[in-house]
Enzyme design. Sequence first.
Site, short mmCIF file in Angstrom:
data_model
loop_
_atom_site.label_atom_id
_atom_site.label_comp_id
_atom_site.label_asym_id
_atom_site.label_seq_id
_atom_site.Cartn_x
_atom_site.Cartn_y
_atom_site.Cartn_z
N HIS A 125 8.86 -6.55 1.11
CA HIS A 125 8.25 -7.77 1.71
C HIS A 125 7.54 -7.46 2.92
O HIS A 125 8.46 -7.01 3.86
CB HIS A 125 9.15 -8.96 1.76
CG HIS A 125 8.46 -10.22 2.44
ND1 HIS A 125 7.46 -10.79 2.16
CD2 HIS A 125 8.77 -10.77 3.50
CE1 HIS A 125 6.95 -11.65 2.89
NE2 HIS A 125 7.94 -12.02 3.72
N TYR A 142 -6.38 2.16 -9.57
CA TYR A 142 -4.82 2.28 -8.79
C TYR A 142 -4.40 0.83 -8.56
O TYR A 142 -3.34 0.48 -8.70
CB TYR A 142 -4.94 3.16 -7.72
CG TYR A 142 -4.87 4.41 -8.24
CD1 TYR A 142 -3.83 5.22 -8.66
CD2 TYR A 142 -6.08 5.51 -8.44
CE1 TYR A 142 -3.62 6.51 -9.03
CE2 TYR A 142 -6.17 6.67 -9.24
CZ TYR A 142 -4.83 7.18 -9.49
OH TYR A 142 -4.86 8.37 -10.01
ZN ZN Z 1 7.97 -13.20 5.55
#
Ligand code: ZN
Length: 213
Positions: free
Chosen positions: A94, A121
């Site tokens: 993340h 891609y």
């Molecule tokens: Zn975050």
Amino acid sequence: MSEETKAREAICRVGASMFQRGLTFGSTGNISVRLTDGAYLMTPTNASLGELDPGRLTSYDAQGRYRAGDPGTKEAFLHFCMYGRRRDAGAVVHLHATHSVAVSILADVDPEDVLPPLTAYFVMRVGRLPLVPYFPPGDAALAEAVGALAGRHHAVLLANHGPVVAGSSLANAQFAVEELEETAKLFLMLRATPIRPLTPEQADALRRQYNLY
Ligand SMILES: [Zn+2]
């Protein structure tokens, strides 16, 4: 070297590499790996991805309960949402990467598929990218919203926040989130110009080939 030792070193190496290339900054972003026994390693709260210590990563048991290491990040639930819905996920990354966040703030994107298929891609590594509506940090509704999409998508974009991307391995999660960031950058570069993305048929053929939603 044990699997866990290797995973600890890999998380720190990938974190430093992404930090040095400006894909994350300050203490933002987090990386996790699921080990073969089901336990998890994750970057801790308030840690810069540029200066991680392999011995201080947070570890959780297979149920996601804190086990050892520095205190866990408040964003751990984003990772557990992905793992809970994706049995094939071996790692989650993340980031608050600038171009991806910029795209997550645009008013006129399709929330079911934020970026057009600019390159093969992007389609192969990311697939369709849904936008998760904005919720304040820590809101339980955010976990619910991510969980609802994670079964069909290994990559989601949190509105006004950033991407969450799962991969079968840490390398695959890293490559996918980097492809997403580069595609977001291309998209922003091209916004003032008429573009010719892949046709829906070309994109669908790739998604079928790579088992992407
Ligand atoms: Zn975050």
